[in-house]
Write an enzyme that holds these catalytic residues in place. Structure first.
Site, PDB file in Angstrom:
ATOM      1  N   SER A 147       5.719  69.199  23.617  1.00  0.00           N
ATOM      2  CA  SER A 147       6.658  70.080  24.311  1.00  0.00           C
ATOM      3  C   SER A 147       6.372  70.022  25.802  1.00  0.00           C
ATOM      4  O   SER A 147       5.223  69.825  26.215  1.00  0.00           O
ATOM      5  CB  SER A 147       6.501  71.521  23.817  1.00  0.00           C
ATOM      6  OG  SER A 147       7.249  72.427  24.623  1.00  0.00           O
ATOM      7  N   TYR A 160       1.765  79.209  22.352  1.00  0.00           N
ATOM      8  CA  TYR A 160       2.563  78.014  22.062  1.00  0.00           C
ATOM      9  C   TYR A 160       2.205  76.892  23.026  1.00  0.00           C
ATOM     10  O   TYR A 160       2.017  75.733  22.632  1.00  0.00           O
ATOM     11  CB  TYR A 160       4.056  78.347  22.163  1.00  0.00           C
ATOM     12  CG  TYR A 160       4.956  77.188  21.821  1.00  0.00           C
ATOM     13  CD1 TYR A 160       5.255  76.875  20.498  1.00  0.00           C
ATOM     14  CD2 TYR A 160       5.518  76.392  22.825  1.00  0.00           C
ATOM     15  CE1 TYR A 160       6.080  75.811  20.178  1.00  0.00           C
ATOM     16  CE2 TYR A 160       6.337  75.324  22.512  1.00  0.00           C
ATOM     17  CZ  TYR A 160       6.624  75.038  21.188  1.00  0.00           C
ATOM     18  OH  TYR A 160       7.431  73.970  20.881  1.00  0.00           O
TER      19      TYR A 160
END
Length: 282
Positions: A147, A160
């Site tokens: 990501s 995250y």
């Protein structure tokens, strides 16, 4: 290496394959002539996805749905055994992931759960498959889904971010070790842009104009993977590749220039970053 692995035939194993970019990737691998092993949590979504991919695959292309929770090592090892029993592995795509809210001093359970799925799920896949892929001595690729939040680490969800930063480091080390070992296996870090998927659709009633579809994201990734890229940061309708590079350059510049961490979001550096981004420097 992707073209070579496809020409050799075999199977593509995709975790998180029941929806989103995982499902589209499974579809593209079937269209390329590979058999496909779809791994996801058990249920109707996995069953339906497996049926859809079976319609695309040719008569000689096996398509299997294997219920797998990547946070369970035994289940990932079962996935590997099932896949290798079905045929040689051409593609391993460690794609399963989740998102949960977190803060640095709160939500420990969310941190633990995201790390268990997003990072250790990838590590379990790497360790369950890679030794036998090396032994096979045939062209193959390993794809790990990261990501941009693991690269520029914006404020808002540190748990995250940390999981995806760990996936980046793991992928870099894996690529180096396979290269040094002389294995015919390439590694690629798949970094989607803003993509309208199952993980993001819950926040919107319809696809935002700035988001790409899963099809756009996967097709861009496959194009860059075929060109041999390791870091594949996918653009979207708001952020192009040049902008991604400027943001990454600014992030590493915090270390080089001894700026405060996350200076891009720091009041004292907000204008300097805006000018840097606008200037075209990288």
């Amino acid at each position: 290496m992707f073209k070579e692995s496809v020409s050799e035939g075999g199977l593509a194993v995709v975790t998180g394959a029941a929806s989103g970019v995982g499902f589209v990737a499974a579809q593209r691998f079937a269209e390329a002539g590979l058999g496909v092993v779809l791994a996801d949590l058990p249920g109707e979504r996995l069953d339906a996805a497996t049926q859809e991919i079976s319609k695309i695959a040719g008569a000689n292309q096996p398509v299997l749905g294997v219920a797998t929770d990547v946070s369970d090592r035994a289940q990932v090892e079962n996935l590997a055994s099932t896949a290798f029993d079905a045929g040689p592995i051409a593609v391993l795509m460690n794609n399963a992931g989740i998102g949960m809210s977190s803060k640095t001093w709160e939500a420990y359970d969310a941190w633990e759960r995201m790390m268990d799925v997003n990072f250790f799920g990838v590590l379990r896949g790497v360790q369950a498959f890679t030794p036998r892929m090396i032994e096979a001595e045939r062209p193959a690729v390993i794809i790990n889904t990261g990501s941009k939040q693991g690269i520029t680490t914006p404020p808002g969800n540190p748990g995250y971010n940390a999981t995806k930063a760990a996936v980046k480091v793991l992928s870099e080390q894996l690529a180096h070790e396979l290269r040094e070992a002389g294995a015919p296996i390439s590694v690629h870090l798949f970094v989607p842009g803003f993509t309208y998927t199952g993980m993001t659709s819950g926040f919107f009633t319809e696809k935002p104009a700035s988001a790409w579809t899963s099809e756009q994201t996967v097709d861009y990734f496959l194009e860059r993977m075929s060109a041999g890229d390791f870091y594949i940061l996918c653009p979207d309708n708001d952020v192009d590749s040049t902008r991604d590079k400027r943001r990454a350059a600014w992030a590493i510049g915090d270390i080089i220039e001894n700026r405060p961490p996350l200076s891009r979001w720091h009041a004292d550096f907000k204008d300097a970053f805006a000018e840097f981004e606008k200037s075209g420097k990288s």
